[in-house]
Design a protein around this motif. Structure first.
Motif, PDB file in Angstrom:
ATOM      1  N   ARG A  92       0.886  -1.251   0.062  1.00  0.00           N
ATOM      2  CA  ARG A  92       0.150   0.051   0.000  1.00  0.00           C
ATOM      3  C   ARG A  92       0.716   1.140   0.077  1.00  0.00           C
ATOM      4  NH1 ARG A  92      -2.760  -3.854   3.024  1.00  0.00           N
ATOM      5  NH2 ARG A  92      -5.170  -3.936   2.522  1.00  0.00           N
ATOM      6  N   ALA A 140      -5.386  -6.567  -1.923  1.00  0.00           N
ATOM      7  CA  ALA A 140      -6.481  -6.408  -1.137  1.00  0.00           C
ATOM      8  C   ALA A 140      -7.242  -7.409  -0.750  1.00  0.00           C
ATOM      9  CB  ALA A 140      -7.212  -5.052  -1.459  1.00  0.00           C
ATOM     10  N   VAL A 182     -13.678  -3.565  -0.347  1.00  0.00           N
ATOM     11  CA  VAL A 182     -12.660  -4.342  -0.897  1.00  0.00           C
ATOM     12  C   VAL A 182     -13.310  -4.776  -2.135  1.00  0.00           C
ATOM     13  CG1 VAL A 182     -10.999  -6.353  -0.854  1.00  0.00           C
ATOM     14  CG2 VAL A 182     -11.085  -4.693   1.198  1.00  0.00           C
TER      15      VAL A 182
END
Length: 150
Positions: A76, A90, A104
Motif C-alpha cells: 500500500r 487487497a 474491498v
C-alpha cells in the motif's frame, strides 16, 4: 523445523484435488505472475516459510523483480504495483483474514471480471490450504526449485 509426515509421499490421495485445482488455475484468465504475487503475499500472512521460498522462486522465474517482492508486505505504501495488482492483493488479504467488506469488493470488481474474481478467490483459498498443510507437515525450506511442481 523437523519434518513430521512427508505429505507429498503419504498424502497423494488427499492432495490430488489441490493439484487438479493448480492445473485449473494454470489456464485461468488471471495472469500467472499476478497469481504468484498473491501466493507470496498470502504465504507471508500465514508465515509459511516453504511457500515463501517456493513462490519467491516461481515469481522470479516469471519475471518478478526483487524490489517488488521485498516491498510486497508494504504494498500500500509503494509505487511498484498496478491498480489490478493492488486490487488482487487487497482481495487476497481480506479473503485470507475471512473479513471481506464491501469496500474491498468495490475495489476489486471494476478491474476483474466475475470469472476472474472467482478464479482469484479459488487461488487464494488454495494457497491458504497449501500453507496450512506445510505448517502442519513442514518441508525442508530452501529445497524447492523454480517450476518443480509445474
Amino acid at each position: 523445523m523437523e519434518q513430521r509426515i512427508n505429505v507429498f509421499a503419504k498424502g497423494q490421495n488427499a492432495l490430488k484435488a489441490l493439484f487438479q485445482t493448480g492445473a485449473y488455475l494454470k489456464n485461468s484468465p488471471v495472469e500467472e505472475q499476478l497469481l504468484e504475487l498473491v501466493f507470496f503475499r498470502v504465504s507471508q500472512i500465514n508465515n509459511c516459510a516453504y511457500c515463501l521460498d517456493m513462490h519467491s522462486k516461481d515469481a522470479r522465474a516469471h519475471g518478478e523483480t526483487e524490489q517488488r517482492l521485498y516491498g510486497i508486505s508494504a504494498w500500500r505504501e509503494t509505487p511498484y504495483f498496478s491498480v489490478r495488482e493492488r486490487a488482487a492483493l487487497a482481495w487476497a488479504e481480506a479473503v485470507t483474514k475471512c473479513d471481506v467488506p464491501d469496500s474491498v469488493y468495490e475495489e476489486v470488481s471494476p478491474v476483474f471480471t466475475e470469472a476472474e474474481m472467482i478464479d482469484l478467490t479459488l487461488a487464494i483459498t488454495t494457497i491458504n490450504t497449501w500453507n496450512r498443510f506445510n505448517l502442519a507437515f513442514p518441508n525442508a525450506v530452501g529445497t524447492y526449485k523454480a517450476g518443480q511442481f509445474a
